[in-house]
Design a protein around this motif. Structure first.
Motif, PDB file in Angstrom:
ATOM      1  N   ASP A 183      22.107  21.545  85.215  1.00 25.37           N
ATOM      2  CA  ASP A 183      22.065  23.000  85.108  1.00 25.37           C
ATOM      3  C   ASP A 183      20.839  23.518  85.855  1.00 25.37           C
ATOM      4  O   ASP A 183      19.702  23.287  85.450  1.00 25.37           O
ATOM      5  N   LYS A 184      21.070  24.219  86.943  1.00 27.03           N
ATOM      6  CA  LYS A 184      19.986  24.751  87.770  1.00 27.03           C
ATOM      7  C   LYS A 184      19.101  25.718  86.984  1.00 27.03           C
ATOM      8  O   LYS A 184      17.948  25.948  87.340  1.00 27.03           O
ATOM      9  N   LEU A 185      19.620  26.272  85.907  1.00 29.86           N
ATOM     10  CA  LEU A 185      18.886  27.263  85.115  1.00 29.86           C
ATOM     11  C   LEU A 185      18.272  26.660  83.856  1.00 29.86           C
ATOM     12  O   LEU A 185      17.782  27.381  82.983  1.00 29.86           O
ATOM     13  N   ALA A 186      18.272  25.339  83.760  1.00 29.35           N
ATOM     14  CA  ALA A 186      17.802  24.651  82.550  1.00 29.35           C
ATOM     15  C   ALA A 186      16.374  25.042  82.169  1.00 29.35           C
ATOM     16  O   ALA A 186      16.076  25.231  80.989  1.00 29.35           O
ATOM     17  N   ASN A 187      15.493  25.159  83.141  1.00 29.64           N
ATOM     18  CA  ASN A 187      14.094  25.494  82.867  1.00 29.64           C
ATOM     19  C   ASN A 187      13.973  26.860  82.191  1.00 29.64           C
ATOM     20  O   ASN A 187      13.209  27.031  81.241  1.00 29.64           O
ATOM     21  N   PHE A 188      14.739  27.811  82.661  1.00 30.17           N
ATOM     22  CA  PHE A 188      14.702  29.156  82.081  1.00 30.17           C
ATOM     23  C   PHE A 188      15.244  29.142  80.655  1.00 30.17           C
ATOM     24  O   PHE A 188      14.682  29.777  79.760  1.00 30.17           O
ATOM     25  N   LYS A 189      16.324  28.416  80.455  1.00 31.39           N
ATOM     26  CA  LYS A 189      16.944  28.348  79.125  1.00 31.39           C
ATOM     27  C   LYS A 189      16.058  27.596  78.141  1.00 31.39           C
ATOM     28  O   LYS A 189      15.898  28.028  76.986  1.00 31.39           O
ATOM     29  N   ARG A 190      15.496  26.492  78.569  1.00 30.73           N
ATOM     30  CA  ARG A 190      14.624  25.693  77.704  1.00 30.73           C
ATOM     31  C   ARG A 190      13.389  26.506  77.298  1.00 30.73           C
ATOM     32  O   ARG A 190      13.026  26.568  76.118  1.00 30.73           O
ATOM     33  N   THR A 191      12.757  27.146  78.271  1.00 28.66           N
ATOM     34  CA  THR A 191      11.563  27.945  77.988  1.00 28.66           C
ATOM     35  C   THR A 191      11.908  29.141  77.105  1.00 28.66           C
ATOM     36  O   THR A 191      11.148  29.482  76.192  1.00 28.66           O
ATOM     37  N   ALA A 192      13.052  29.766  77.359  1.00 30.57           N
ATOM     38  CA  ALA A 192      13.486  30.904  76.539  1.00 30.57           C
ATOM     39  C   ALA A 192      13.644  30.494  75.085  1.00 30.57           C
ATOM     40  O   ALA A 192      13.178  31.188  74.175  1.00 30.57           O
ATOM     41  N   LYS A 193      14.276  29.356  74.873  1.00 28.37           N
ATOM     42  CA  LYS A 193      14.480  28.863  73.508  1.00 28.37           C
ATOM     43  C   LYS A 193      13.139  28.571  72.833  1.00 28.37           C
ATOM     44  O   LYS A 193      12.925  28.936  71.679  1.00 28.37           O
ATOM     45  N   GLU A 194      12.236  27.933  73.565  1.00 23.23           N
ATOM     46  CA  GLU A 194      10.923  27.593  73.009  1.00 23.23           C
ATOM     47  C   GLU A 194      10.106  28.832  72.660  1.00 23.23           C
ATOM     48  O   GLU A 194       9.325  28.820  71.706  1.00 23.23           O
ATOM     49  N   CYS A 195      10.285  29.908  73.433  1.00 20.73           N
ATOM     50  CA  CYS A 195       9.481  31.126  73.235  1.00 20.73           C
ATOM     51  C   CYS A 195      10.193  32.212  72.438  1.00 20.73           C
ATOM     52  O   CYS A 195       9.584  33.241  72.123  1.00 20.73           O
ATOM     53  N   ILE A 248      12.702  34.110  73.538  1.00 22.92           N
ATOM     54  CA  ILE A 248      13.037  35.226  74.420  1.00 22.92           C
ATOM     55  C   ILE A 248      14.273  34.837  75.236  1.00 22.92           C
ATOM     56  O   ILE A 248      14.808  33.739  75.073  1.00 22.92           O
ATOM     57  N   THR A 249      14.716  35.721  76.109  1.00 24.82           N
ATOM     58  CA  THR A 249      15.909  35.429  76.900  1.00 24.82           C
ATOM     59  C   THR A 249      15.541  34.698  78.196  1.00 24.82           C
ATOM     60  O   THR A 249      14.402  34.817  78.677  1.00 24.82           O
ATOM     61  N   PRO A 250      16.501  33.983  78.789  1.00 24.31           N
ATOM     62  CA  PRO A 250      16.242  33.356  80.089  1.00 24.31           C
ATOM     63  C   PRO A 250      15.830  34.370  81.161  1.00 24.31           C
ATOM     64  O   PRO A 250      14.968  34.070  81.991  1.00 24.31           O
ATOM     65  N   LEU A 251      16.377  35.565  81.114  1.00 22.71           N
ATOM     66  CA  LEU A 251      16.002  36.576  82.106  1.00 22.71           C
ATOM     67  C   LEU A 251      14.560  37.045  81.905  1.00 22.71           C
ATOM     68  O   LEU A 251      13.848  37.317  82.879  1.00 22.71           O
ATOM     69  N   GLN A 252      14.109  37.106  80.679  1.00 17.64           N
ATOM     70  CA  GLN A 252      12.715  37.455  80.423  1.00 17.64           C
ATOM     71  C   GLN A 252      11.790  36.354  80.926  1.00 17.64           C
ATOM     72  O   GLN A 252      10.732  36.641  81.483  1.00 17.64           O
ATOM     73  N   VAL A 253      12.181  35.111  80.743  1.00 15.78           N
ATOM     74  CA  VAL A 253      11.409  33.994  81.284  1.00 15.78           C
ATOM     75  C   VAL A 253      11.352  34.110  82.799  1.00 15.78           C
ATOM     76  O   VAL A 253      10.292  33.969  83.413  1.00 15.78           O
ATOM     77  N   TRP A 254      12.501  34.382  83.413  1.00 15.90           N
ATOM     78  CA  TRP A 254      12.569  34.546  84.867  1.00 15.90           C
ATOM     79  C   TRP A 254      11.560  35.600  85.322  1.00 15.90           C
ATOM     80  O   TRP A 254      10.837  35.392  86.294  1.00 15.90           O
ATOM     81  N   PHE A 255      11.498  36.720  84.618  1.00 19.06           N
ATOM     82  CA  PHE A 255      10.577  37.794  84.996  1.00 19.06           C
ATOM     83  C   PHE A 255       9.130  37.311  84.989  1.00 19.06           C
ATOM     84  O   PHE A 255       8.373  37.582  85.920  1.00 19.06           O
ATOM     85  N   VAL A 256       8.750  36.583  83.960  1.00 19.94           N
ATOM     86  CA  VAL A 256       7.377  36.070  83.876  1.00 19.94           C
ATOM     87  C   VAL A 256       7.105  35.131  85.052  1.00 19.94           C
ATOM     88  O   VAL A 256       6.068  35.220  85.715  1.00 19.94           O
ATOM     89  N   PHE A 257       8.039  34.229  85.329  1.00 20.77           N
ATOM     90  CA  PHE A 257       7.843  33.259  86.405  1.00 20.77           C
ATOM     91  C   PHE A 257       7.741  33.935  87.769  1.00 20.77           C
ATOM     92  O   PHE A 257       6.884  33.580  88.574  1.00 20.77           O
ATOM     93  N   VAL A 258       8.607  34.908  88.033  1.00 19.56           N
ATOM     94  CA  VAL A 258       8.590  35.560  89.346  1.00 19.56           C
ATOM     95  C   VAL A 258       7.389  36.504  89.477  1.00 19.56           C
ATOM     96  O   VAL A 258       6.857  36.696  90.575  1.00 19.56           O
ATOM     97  N   HIS A 259       6.961  37.044  88.364  1.00 22.37           N
ATOM     98  CA  HIS A 259       5.869  38.025  88.406  1.00 22.37           C
ATOM     99  C   HIS A 259       4.566  37.426  88.914  1.00 22.37           C
ATOM    100  O   HIS A 259       3.792  38.094  89.596  1.00 22.37           O
ATOM    101  N   LYS A 260       4.313  36.159  88.634  1.00 20.57           N
ATOM    102  CA  LYS A 260       3.069  35.539  89.110  1.00 20.57           C
ATOM    103  C   LYS A 260       3.039  35.493  90.640  1.00 20.57           C
ATOM    104  O   LYS A 260       1.992  35.657  91.250  1.00 20.57           O
ATOM    105  N   HIS A 261       4.197  35.312  91.250  1.00 22.03           N
ATOM    106  CA  HIS A 261       4.264  35.318  92.717  1.00 22.03           C
ATOM    107  C   HIS A 261       4.065  36.739  93.254  1.00 22.03           C
ATOM    108  O   HIS A 261       3.422  36.941  94.282  1.00 22.03           O
ATOM    109  N   TRP A 262       4.636  37.697  92.541  1.00 26.28           N
ATOM    110  CA  TRP A 262       4.460  39.096  92.938  1.00 26.28           C
ATOM    111  C   TRP A 262       2.983  39.489  92.859  1.00 26.28           C
ATOM    112  O   TRP A 262       2.460  40.163  93.748  1.00 26.28           O
ATOM    113  N   ASP A 263       2.297  39.046  91.817  1.00 24.87           N
ATOM    114  CA  ASP A 263       0.860  39.323  91.692  1.00 24.87           C
ATOM    115  C   ASP A 263       0.092  38.769  92.885  1.00 24.87           C
ATOM    116  O   ASP A 263      -0.832  39.407  93.404  1.00 24.87           O
TER     117      ASP A 263
END
Length: 122
Positions: free
Chosen positions: A34-46, A48-63
């Motif tokens: 599952d290409k999205l496993a990291n987002f789903k795993r982190t979402a479950k641990e935190c 939150i939703t996988p899309l919210q995890v995605w936002f955090v991950f992409v935001h560091k690059h935007w910064d």
């Protein structure tokens, strides 16, 4: 940049980003199919939703890109790498959305940004 030159650059960019996606993807998914496993795993641990995890991950690059715009440089890695990563994250974000929409084909809903809960549309 002339159109022909731009599209040559664009194709090279795509090939670079595909290579990055393949190389980094294995580590991030821990070998999961599952290409999205990291987002789903982190979402479950935190919780939150996988899309919210995605936002955090992409935001560091935007910064980092914002730092480059403001200061003309970044120190951690070449700025081109940040653009490559953001373009890859855009594809991953759309994949998260597509997967969710495919699961919910028959139900239209809104996602409450505060709670992460689904609210069915009338």
């Amino acid at each position: 940049m002339k159109t022909e030159e731009f599209f040559k650059f664009f194709e090279e960019l795509h090939e670079t980003e595909k290579k990055i996606m393949i190389e980094k993807g294995h580590d991030y998914t821990r070998g999961d199919e599952d290409k999205l496993a990291n987002f789903k795993r982190t979402a479950k641990e935190c919780g939150i939703t996988p899309l919210q995890v995605w936002f955090v991950f992409v935001h560091k690059h935007w910064d980092s890109i914002c730092t480059y715009i403001q200061k003309g440089c970044v120190s951690s890695e070449p700025i081109e790498g940040r653009f490559n990563d953001i373009r890859n994250y855009m594809a991953l974000g759309l994949a998260i959305i597509k997967e969710q929409l495919d699961k919910d084909q028959t139900t239209s809903y809104l996602l409450d940004r505060t709670t992460g809960e689904k609210r069915q549309l009338s």
